[in-house]
Design a protein around this motif. Structure first.
Motif, PDB file in Angstrom:
ATOM      1  N   LYS A 159       0.943  -1.215   0.002  1.00  0.00           N
ATOM      2  CA  LYS A 159      -0.037   0.009   0.294  1.00  0.00           C
ATOM      3  C   LYS A 159       0.910   1.220  -0.049  1.00  0.00           C
ATOM      4  O   LYS A 159       1.833   1.200   0.265  1.00  0.00           O
ATOM      5  CB  LYS A 159      -0.926   0.037   1.276  1.00  0.00           C
ATOM      6  N   ARG A 160       0.214   2.427  -0.336  1.00  0.00           N
ATOM      7  CA  ARG A 160       0.733   3.579  -0.450  1.00  0.00           C
ATOM      8  C   ARG A 160       0.065   4.734   0.446  1.00  0.00           C
ATOM      9  O   ARG A 160      -0.965   4.632   0.345  1.00  0.00           O
ATOM     10  CB  ARG A 160       0.917   4.003  -1.992  1.00  0.00           C
ATOM     11  N   PHE A 161       0.934   5.640   1.055  1.00  0.00           N
ATOM     12  CA  PHE A 161       0.279   6.455   1.798  1.00  0.00           C
ATOM     13  C   PHE A 161       0.860   8.032   1.502  1.00  0.00           C
ATOM     14  O   PHE A 161       1.723   8.079   1.278  1.00  0.00           O
ATOM     15  CB  PHE A 161       0.632   5.950   3.367  1.00  0.00           C
ATOM     16  N   GLU A 162       0.178   8.747   2.320  1.00  0.00           N
ATOM     17  CA  GLU A 162       0.674  10.368   2.023  1.00  0.00           C
ATOM     18  C   GLU A 162       0.314  10.783   3.744  1.00  0.00           C
ATOM     19  O   GLU A 162      -0.518  10.512   4.294  1.00  0.00           O
ATOM     20  CB  GLU A 162      -0.459  11.030   1.379  1.00  0.00           C
ATOM     21  N   ASN A 163       1.213  11.703   4.119  1.00  0.00           N
ATOM     22  CA  ASN A 163       1.165  12.256   5.594  1.00  0.00           C
ATOM     23  C   ASN A 163       0.918  13.754   5.229  1.00  0.00           C
ATOM     24  O   ASN A 163       1.990  14.679   5.035  1.00  0.00           O
ATOM     25  CB  ASN A 163       2.261  12.139   6.336  1.00  0.00           C
ATOM     26  N   TRP A 164      -0.306  14.165   5.611  1.00  0.00           N
ATOM     27  CA  TRP A 164      -0.520  15.743   5.528  1.00  0.00           C
ATOM     28  C   TRP A 164      -1.818  15.930   6.594  1.00  0.00           C
ATOM     29  O   TRP A 164      -2.768  15.246   6.132  1.00  0.00           O
ATOM     30  CB  TRP A 164      -0.872  16.047   3.914  1.00  0.00           C
ATOM     31  N   VAL A 165      -1.614  16.366   7.643  1.00  0.00           N
ATOM     32  CA  VAL A 165      -2.796  16.335   8.562  1.00  0.00           C
ATOM     33  C   VAL A 165      -4.085  17.003   7.881  1.00  0.00           C
ATOM     34  O   VAL A 165      -3.916  17.938   7.503  1.00  0.00           O
ATOM     35  CB  VAL A 165      -2.480  16.786  10.002  1.00  0.00           C
ATOM     36  N   THR A 166      -5.046  16.369   7.970  1.00  0.00           N
ATOM     37  CA  THR A 166      -6.320  16.818   7.198  1.00  0.00           C
ATOM     38  C   THR A 166      -7.498  16.586   7.966  1.00  0.00           C
ATOM     39  O   THR A 166      -7.880  15.381   8.521  1.00  0.00           O
ATOM     40  CB  THR A 166      -6.362  16.054   6.000  1.00  0.00           C
ATOM     41  N   ASP A 167      -8.363  17.568   8.294  1.00  0.00           N
ATOM     42  CA  ASP A 167      -9.651  17.576   8.697  1.00  0.00           C
ATOM     43  C   ASP A 167     -10.443  16.475   7.903  1.00  0.00           C
ATOM     44  O   ASP A 167     -10.731  16.765   6.498  1.00  0.00           O
ATOM     45  CB  ASP A 167     -10.414  18.810   8.651  1.00  0.00           C
TER      46      ASP A 167
ATOM     47  N   PRO B  63     -10.662  25.352  -1.022  1.00  0.00           N
ATOM     48  CA  PRO B  63     -10.583  23.791  -1.705  1.00  0.00           C
ATOM     49  C   PRO B  63      -9.421  22.743  -0.656  1.00  0.00           C
ATOM     50  O   PRO B  63      -9.896  21.591  -0.712  1.00  0.00           O
ATOM     51  CB  PRO B  63      -9.881  24.143  -3.179  1.00  0.00           C
ATOM     52  N   ASN B  64      -8.445  23.312  -0.713  1.00  0.00           N
ATOM     53  CA  ASN B  64      -7.640  22.611   0.489  1.00  0.00           C
ATOM     54  C   ASN B  64      -8.042  22.407   1.719  1.00  0.00           C
ATOM     55  O   ASN B  64      -6.988  21.846   2.615  1.00  0.00           O
ATOM     56  CB  ASN B  64      -6.251  23.035   0.067  1.00  0.00           C
ATOM     57  N   LYS B  65      -8.979  22.984   2.180  1.00  0.00           N
ATOM     58  CA  LYS B  65      -9.467  22.826   3.563  1.00  0.00           C
ATOM     59  C   LYS B  65      -8.375  23.181   4.660  1.00  0.00           C
ATOM     60  O   LYS B  65      -8.606  22.943   5.955  1.00  0.00           O
ATOM     61  CB  LYS B  65      -9.754  21.284   3.841  1.00  0.00           C
ATOM     62  N   THR B  66      -7.563  23.787   4.139  1.00  0.00           N
ATOM     63  CA  THR B  66      -6.393  24.550   5.304  1.00  0.00           C
ATOM     64  C   THR B  66      -5.768  25.473   4.777  1.00  0.00           C
ATOM     65  O   THR B  66      -6.218  26.187   3.681  1.00  0.00           O
ATOM     66  CB  THR B  66      -5.396  23.204   5.657  1.00  0.00           C
ATOM     67  N   PHE B  67      -4.724  26.227   5.525  1.00  0.00           N
ATOM     68  CA  PHE B  67      -3.991  27.233   5.059  1.00  0.00           C
ATOM     69  C   PHE B  67      -3.524  27.106   3.463  1.00  0.00           C
ATOM     70  O   PHE B  67      -2.978  25.858   3.354  1.00  0.00           O
ATOM     71  CB  PHE B  67      -2.825  27.698   5.842  1.00  0.00           C
TER      72      PHE B  67
END
Ligand code: GLC
Length: 801
Positions: free
Chosen positions: A162-170, A417-421
């Motif tokens: 599997k493949r994953f990304e780390n970017w804290v997201t609501d 769109p990106n839900k963050t700064f």
């Protein structure tokens, strides 16, 4: 294998030929003729740090993850050079570095097993969008290698393929496989040939991990900026890897107050005061133990942090005190968004002092959250964190709130769109000024850190309690956490199970889910099954959005209420067991939950199991995750166990059907264990405990159990006022011996232990306590055989006929 030329065509660059070597105490530098430098630091015999630059010089060495308390120092360091390689040898590892391309191979120095090997190893690509480099690392996958870790990923426990990304997201109502979600914990463990190692990629940019998805034999990880900077941690036991990682990134700074390990009730939102009281009174009326009640955003005045809605809560100090008199600790939510309101003191002060985040070209970072348009403090600036900590004076010291709940700290922003700064927002990053690309993943962590310091200061001499939604590696030092906005479905019950286990193996044990599901409403059956699992999670809280009905233990039917009460009571009975496990977490970094692979990595059967886990180190549980179940098949790990409900003795190492009607759940105790139990209390400290039960499970052989205790709050335990008891059980065909060793100066209120004996294969003829023969009359024969003994006994012998 992909050859370099193919990758070069894709814009990749590689270290070229080695030209020079330098050693500076524990740090070695290997330079190439294209300005690549590998900086290798020997942290410990089993921990190596690898850091690469492509320009000949390194960035300022700064990390939010690595704690200053991390152990450093090795027993042995030897460096050998030959024509092709350098060999770095410690008492645990042999690390070979190829001169041709700086590729790394790491071996167990004792038996020469190859543990980890660079495929291409370090390479990079220039980032045309942002400048700087996309830094990459690739490693060869070993035969039958498995991968675990990465924080809160709602995926199968084994990450292979599997493949994953780390970017804290609501991630409201995330699902199985949603990625990324709330946390960024770029740490994984690899396991092959019964040897485990860990890699912690300490890079706060958006990072990626691929465990053989793109290329079947290659694991790679990369980041959108920053340095290739990772720690290699050798086990060979997975538990040792997790403990070493926790040592590096930090154990919780102190024990939680014991009440924080009790049951918590939450909803968005309980208001006004009368509603809060109605809920807490109902707990007491129905005799369902509960220690904490939460105030969600509606307690505030227009969602302004550090204010109160005086219509709903006219006198918060009085209310908090009254709740406390009834055993309820009040936990209040605090979000990062500060309402733009020139009449609002927190806003005004932050504006005056220039504490808000700004865009690259100067204006403030403006975003919509609950209060409408907000600005956001830059928690990566020490001065801002100090100011934020100070804001808790009134809430904590004056009003008496005993826990703070940090939410929306990804940071979450609505309607963009990106839900963050945006990426260009600037941050101080403790003097290492940077853009949001680098600070995003630590923003929530730094907020929780500032909150923790405020809580700690103003709650003194009581211990702080904080809960956060967003986290980066190391956040476990300051706070507990929950898994965010889940959904009331059976699938989410299994996700909660996986997430709590995964968090524990990722160094962050004090975690739990919104029991019952945040979004939508559970049926009574799902709610009951979720409570059964939730009481075995270190953080145990019911929470829901409230949009779809109530989720208190009495919101379904009387049967549900009764079963829920029974399981919450069980949690309260097992508090001394959980508290002991917590002590081992803060002392050694030992995870509070062990997935079966952690419990017994040698048994291949455990490598793909996700449902069963060991709570602490002696209680095996397996939630029911389907409707209408009367039990389930589960894997019983090797060794022998007692069914908790029936005392049936079962041999492990095989799958088994286990009965579990709705009022039960599969639960087993390791043979030889001595499990401490409190009497049921409605909240921690409700009664003075006069006797502690010890459930003794006979074993033919030996087993060691432990019991930690202290004043359950405050810091006296750090000055030696704790007690740590070790019980050594030795079972023979005709005799059971229990030896106790005690350390520490704490004297608990109870004077006696009540020993409840399970599975004794013989009838008792004689009892000796500390070399004195005790009358057999002392034995009570109820459901189990039991006897009361002085808590400071040194040795008990039960001799058979
Ligand atoms: C977020 C949180 C949730 C909270 C809500 C309102 O959705 O995750 O727990 O109840 O905001 O504050």
């Amino acid at each position: 294998m992909i050859v370099n030329t193919e990758l070069e065509q894709k814009g990749n660059l590689f270290p070229s030929k080695f030209v020079s070597f330098k050693k500076d105490v524990d740090t070695l530098y290997f330079s190439t003729d294209n300005n690549v430098v590998l900086q290798l630091t020997v942290f410990r015999d089993s921990v190596l740090r690898f850091r690469y630059t492509t320009t000949g010089t390194f960035d300022n060495d700064f990390s939010y993850a690595i704690t200053k308390y991390a152990s450093k120092g090795y027993n042995h360091l030897e460096i050998v050079e030959n024509d092709e390689e350098y060999h770095i040898i410690t008492s645990k590892l042999l690390c070979k570095i190829a001169k041709e391309n700086l590729r790394i191979r790491i071996y167990d120095v004792k038996d020469n097993t190859l543990i980890n090997e660079d495929e291409i190893g370090f390479h990079w690509e220039e980032s045309y969008e942002y400048g700087g480099n996309i830094v990459k690392m690739s490693k060869t996958i070993n035969d039958r290698e498995s991968y675990f870790g990465l924080g809160d990923k709602p995926e199968h426990l084994n990450l292979k393929g599997k493949r994953f990304e780390n970017w804290v997201t609501d991630s409201y109502a995330f699902g199985k496989q949603t990625d990324p979600i709330y946390k960024a914990i770029p740490f994984f463990t690899g396991l092959h040939h019964n040897k485990a190692y860990g890699i912690f990629f300490d890079n706060t940019f958006r990072t990626y991990f691929d465990f053989g998805q793109e290329r079947r034999n290659v694991t790679s990880f990369w980041a959108q900026g920053g340095e290739m900077n990772y720690y290699f941690i050798y086990g060979p036991k997975m538990n040792d890897v997790v403990e070493s990682y926790t040592d590096l990134t930090g154990k919780p700074h102190q024990l939680p107050p014991l009440w924080a390990l009790g049951f918590h009730q939450c909803k968005w939102s309980y208001y006004p005061e009368a509603n809060v009281k109605e809920i807490t009174n109902k707990f007491r009326e129905l005799q369902i133990p509960c220690d904490a009640i939460y105030l969600d955003i509606d307690y505030m005045d227009g969602f302004r942090c550090f204010t109160w809605n005086k219509d709903y809560f006219p006198d918060p100090k009085r209310m908090v005190k009254e709740l406390l008199d009834d055993g309820f600790k009040t936990v209040a939510i605090i979000d990062p968004g500060i309402k733009i309101d020139h009449e609002y003191s927190v806003f005004k002060e932050a504006l005056e002092k220039d504490y808000f985040c700004k865009r690259a070209d100067g204006p403030y970072m403006k975003g919509k959250v609950w209060p409408g348009e907000c600005y956001f403090p830059d928690f990566t600036k020490p001065e801002v964190r100090d100011w934020w900590s100070g804001l808790f004076k009134e809430l904590v010291e004056d009003i008496g709130v005993q826990g703070v709940w940090n939410d929306m700290n990804e940071p979450a922003v609505m309607e963009v769109p990106n839900k963050t700064f945006p990426d260009d927002v600037r941050h101080d990053y403790d003097g290492n000024r940077c853009s949001h690309r680098k600070a995003h993943n630590v923003y929530g962590m730094q907020m929780a850190r500032a909150t923790y310091h405020g809580m700690k200061k103003f709650n003194y001499p009581k211990r702080p309690f904080v809960i956060t939604r967003a986290a980066y590696s190391g956040t476990q030092r300051y706070t507990s956490t929950w898994t965010g906005d889940n959904v009331a479905t059976w699938e989410h019950l299994s996700i909660a199970n996986i997430q709590a286990q995964r968090m524990a193996m990722s160094g962050f044990s004090f975690a739990g889910s919104d029991i019952g599901g945040f979004a939508e409403q559970p049926q009574g059956e799902l709610y009951t099954r979720w409570i059964q699992l939730g009481v075995f999670h270190p953080f145990c809280r019911v929470h829901s959005s409230g949009d779809h009905g109530d989720q208190e233990p009495w919101a379904f039917d009387d049967d549900v209420t009764d079963i829920v009460r029974k399981f919450i009571e069980l949690r309260y009975q097992l508090l001394p067991y959980l508290y002991t496990a917590f002590w081992k977490l803060i002392e050694h970094g030992t995870p509070l939950l062990q997935s079966l692979v952690l419990f017994d990595q040698e048994d291949q059967q455990t490598h793909y199991r996700t449902d069963e886990f060991v709570y602490g180190n002696q209680i095996l549980v397996c939630p029911i995750q389907e409707p209408n179940a009367k039990g389930r098949r589960m894997y019983i790990p090797r060794g022998s166990w007692y069914n908790f409900w029936t005392d049936e003795y079962v041999e492990g190492g095989k799958e088994k059907w286990v009965d579990a009607e709705i009022d039960s759940m599969p639960m087993f105790i390791k043979e030889g264990a001595i499990i401490p139990k409190f009497p049921v209390q409605q909240y921690v400290g409700e009664i003075e405990i006069e006797e502690l039960a010890l459930e003794v499970y006979y074993k033919l052989g030996k087993e060691v159990s432990e019991l930690y205790d202290d004043a359950h709050d405050g810091y006296d335990y750090t000055k030696g006022r704790y007690s740590f008891r070790t019980f050594k059980l030795t079972g023979k065909a005709n005799e059971l011996i229990i030896q106790q060793h005690k350390e520490g100066k704490y004297e608990a209120s109870y004077k006696t232990f009540k020993l409840n004996l399970h599975g004794l294969p013989f009838e008792i003829k004689e009892i000796q306590i500390d070399n004195e023969i005790i009358s057999i009359e002392n034995l009570q024969v109820n459901e189990t055989l039991s006897m009361v003994v002085d808590k400071n006994f040194a040795e008990i012998h039960l001799i058979g006929k």
